[in-house]
Write an enzyme that holds these catalytic residues in place. Structure first.
Site, short mmCIF file in Angstrom:
data_model
loop_
_atom_site.label_atom_id
_atom_site.label_comp_id
_atom_site.label_asym_id
_atom_site.label_seq_id
_atom_site.Cartn_x
_atom_site.Cartn_y
_atom_site.Cartn_z
N HIS A 118 0.86 -1.18 0.00
CA HIS A 118 0.00 0.00 0.00
C HIS A 118 0.90 1.23 0.00
O HIS A 118 0.90 2.04 0.94
CB HIS A 118 -0.94 0.00 1.21
N GLU A 364 -12.70 -0.49 -0.55
CA GLU A 364 -12.64 0.84 0.07
C GLU A 364 -13.84 1.64 -0.37
O GLU A 364 -14.18 1.68 -1.56
CB GLU A 364 -11.37 1.61 -0.33
#
Length: 783
Positions: A118, A364
């Site tokens: 990430h 998300e």
């Protein structure tokens, strides 16, 4: 509105944003450590050194998740915590932390979903070339194998990389994210190597026995402004091309190699132009296209674009020249991101149609709505997107879960700690966690495996069900005739099905008044700064006297243009006056396409006056927009007649950019059709004219200087006249003959035109006569 049995509800976070402990237990620096410590990189000057201190408080945070009732937690592993140098040597203490976290999750009945990357590349690998280097992809496969060796018996679901588009194009093209490079070529190479890293890691994980492998992509439907209200709207070839190109850069650049084993041809043309194609080697696409079990979808908002031939490319989208990224009307989050829940339904339907049989998961979705525990806006945002997800499931989409972004407030990358996405509030001074209203609402939804009983349908609910924007629903509610019949029928069906009763917001969305108008200064240059200043002063006085608040906005860059457009399209102001410089300005064309009443200062206006000086006819050549202008052509003609009366027979014109300049030249040439015209003062004087008309006073001052250097006397050898009656021209020796502009009258006409437009009255172009101020530069002694 229940979800299927086994549907996974959860939350997502990332290592650098929450862990802290940046230099503990052998962790090495990542590119985000370097980037955040560099001056000026982070908006609030902060770093992720401590963040949420999750490294030490992970048990408390898992307890929060348990209290929410989440079934899954998607966290990311810090590569530099596991391999401080990015390769070979494994830091056992780093893996110990993730083992403790995994065991804590399993002990609370929460499934650990591990994301291997990430955005926090070890700085050591960046120093050796970073993602533009192929070696980084190979090192990533080694790292994936090392993490799986320790956690593979407990982690069931693995995501290789999170949002490679962001990492590649914000990090290596736009430079707004770590590592802060600005090279389109490096961005495209990075994107390919991240895809290759995904394929190599997927192979290593599969070989080691991983059961479920996926990737998390930031995906968005790419639409035109018209498609926001009607997704079936037929596009012009130009707009269709713009949509396709941005879709290729944003979505298909990653979807197609991973799921089809090929790049879109139109993308290859762009990549080849910027980066060449030698980094794409034989066999790469076979590795990249190794099968995955789940595609993670990170959705926040659509991308809204349209063709605009003169538009420069966006740094984050190399190859986007000629495409305008348009502002989206309607509500927005605190970050300015438009709220379009129906875009999630559109996106999920498309993915299911293009890639049947593939499991999808929203990995998300969330929003920044500022600080505080009472966050009804966040509840409404997530609920609307959950409804949009349910609509997709009802259409047969294989959606297996919904993970909210994010568990708690964190270090939000380049925005630092200013942004608040968390269901849980974090006081970073004390590290105290406090549940927001949205956390309690999320808990109730999970317990029901669906939305709370009988919620009152909202404007967003109807929009999501009908697949249109809020504004379109409002137009239907208000009975506007501009909505296409088939779209109107779809909205009305959704209203009836949901039992929606329009509230005041729906009734007033189209017709509401804010009591505010904007004066937009479109980059005034020095030659009209005094005029603009005076107009602002007088127009503001008139508008405020009529009860309106006046906002001044500067529009001197593409970013500020977008901000002005967002104000107009979001109806945050009732009307606008645009005060452009003396040049063509695309902002006027964009604003003219909005619903906000607009009045322009200046423009290509054709006017005719009677013998008494009264305006007989005025027509704005571009058509349609209320314009307040001076009689530019008449001013040019007045100068020409003055010079002819003085006996000059060889005049010349020094021109400049802009529609007004063109009208001034046209007026002069009506009197002297054979006059020499040039944009270079020196070259013009080489032709030995006996007089020069410069279309602005600053250009006239250039002529005076060039005449002195050439040894010419003014006005004996050369007469010089300007346009604008600028202050400097009054103090030259000799003083400048010029066309005077009626500043006060312009200001009053602008204000009156806007007030008429706000009242819904038709407003014709308003053209004011000018007069010539004769001074010493054309007549000895002047008058």
């Amino acid at each position: 509105m229940r979800f299927p049995d086994g549907f996974v509800w959860g939350v997502s976070t990332s290592a650098y944003q929450i862990e802290g402990a940046a230099a503990e237990d052998g962790r090495g620096p990542s590119i985000w450590d370097t980037f955040s410590h560099a001056p000026g990189r982070i908006a609030d000057g902060s770093t992720g050194d401590e963040a949420c201190d999750h490294y030490h408080r992970h048990a408390e945070d898992v307890g929060l998740m348990k209290g929410l009732g989440v079934r899954a937690y998607r966290f990311s592993v810090s590569w530099s915590r596991v391999m401080p140098d990015g390769a070979e040597k494994v830091n056992a203490a780093g893996l110990d932390f993730y083992e403790r976290l995994t065991d804590e999750l399993l002990g609370q009945g929460i499934a650990p979903y591990a994301t291997l990357y990430h955005w926090d590349l070890p700085q050591a690998l960046e120093d050796r070339g970073g993602w533009p280097s192929r070696d980084t992809a190979e090192r990533f496969a080694d790292y994936a194998a090392a993490v799986h060796e320790r956690l593979g018996d407990r982690v069931d679901t693995w995501f290789t990389i999170n949002e490679p588009w962001v990492a590649a194009f914000l990090g290596y093209a736009a430079g707004t994210h770590a590592p802060g490079r600005r090279s389109a070529a490096e961005a495209f190479r990075s994107a390919h190597h991240m895809l290759l890293a995904h394929g190599l890691a997927a192979g290593a994980l599969r070989e080691a026995g991983a059961r479920r492998i996926g990737v998390a992509l930031n995906l968005s439907p790419v639409l035109t402004p018209g498609q926001l209200g009607d997704q079936d709207q037929e596009l012009t070839p130009e707009d269709a091309g713009a949509v396709s190109r941005i879709d290729a850069l944003l979505n298909r650049q990653f979807l197609d190699p991973m799921l089809r084993g090929s790049y879109p041809p139109e993308l290859l043309e762009v990549v080849g132009r910027y980066a060449g194609l030698d980094h794409v080697r034989d066999g790469d696409l076979d590795l990249i296209a190794r099968p995955i079990d789940v595609l993670g979808v990170n959705y926040y908002a659509p991308h809204v674009v349209q063709a605009q031939p003169s538009q420069p490319g966006e740094p984050a989208f190399p190859g986007s020249e000629g495409v305008l990224f348009a502002a989206t009307p309607g509500p927005a989050t605190a970050m300015g991101w438009p709220i379009v829940p129906s875009g999630l339904t559109v996106l999920l339907r498309r993915l299911a149609a293009d890639h049947p049989g593939l499991d999808l998961m929203v990995t998300e979705n969330g929003a920044d709505f500022g600080d505080g525990a009472r966050d009804a806006d966040r509840v409404a945002f997530i609920e609307a997107h959950v409804r949009a997800a349910h609509a997709a499931i009802s259409d047969g989409v294989r959606l297996r879960g919904f993970l909210a972004w994010t568990l708690m407030d964190n270090f939000e990358w380049a925005d630092g700690y200013r942004r608040k996405f968390g269901l849980v509030h974090v006081d970073f001074a004390t590290q105290r966690r406090t549940e927001r209203d949205s956390a309690r609402w999320f808990r109730e939804m999970i317990a029901r495996n669906g939305l709370p009983a009988a919620p009152r349908p909202t404007l967003e609910t109807v929009a999501a069900r009908a697949g249109v924007s809020r504004a379109t629903v409002s137009r239907v509610v208000n009975g506007e005739a501009s909505v296409r019949p088939e779209v109107r029928a779809r909205v009305q069906a959704a209203v009836e099905e949901l039992g929606y009763v329009p509230n005041q917001a729906a009734r007033s969305l189209v017709t509401r008044r804010t009591g505010t108008v904007a004066l937009v200064l479109s980059g005034p240059r020095h030659d009209n700064a005094a005029l603009v200043s005076a107009v602002v002063q007088y127009a503001t006085s008139v508008l405020e006297a009529s009860g309106h608040q006046v906002r001044l906005m500067l529009a001197d860059s593409e970013r500020s243009h977008r901000r002005v457009l967002a104000e107009a399209e979001g109806r945050h102001v009732d009307g606008m006056i645009l005060l452009p410089p003396d040049r063509q300005d695309p902002l006027a064309e964009r604003l003219a396409k909005t619903d906000v009443p607009l009045v322009l200062l200046g423009g290509p206006v054709v006017a005719a006056f009677d013998a008494g000086g009264d305006l007989v006819v005025a027509a704005e050549r571009a058509g349609g927009r209320p314009v307040v202008a001076v009689d530019d052509a008449g001013g040019g003609a007045a100068v020409a007649r003055h010079l002819r009366e003085l006996g000059h027979t060889r005049p010349a014109v020094l021109t400049g950019p802009g529609a007004a300049a063109g009208e001034r030249v046209r007026g002069f040439l009506e009197v002297f059709p054979r006059a020499e015209v040039s944009d270079d003062a020196g070259r013009l004087l080489d032709r030995r004219p006996d007089a020069v008309f410069a279309v602005t006073d600053p250009l006239a001052l250039e002529v005076l200087g060039a005449a002195r250097e050439a040894g010419l006397r003014v006005p004996e050898d050369l007469a010089v006249a300007g346009f604008g009656d600028g202050e400097a021209g009054r103090h030259t020796i000799p003083a400048l003959t010029t066309v005077a502009v009626p500043v006060t009258e312009l200001a009053l006409a602008l204000a009156r035109s806007l007030l008429s437009a706000l009242d819904g009255q038709p407003v014709a172009p308003s053209v004011l006569p000018v007069h010539l101020e004769v001074r010493g530069s054309t007549v000895s002694g002047g008058r």
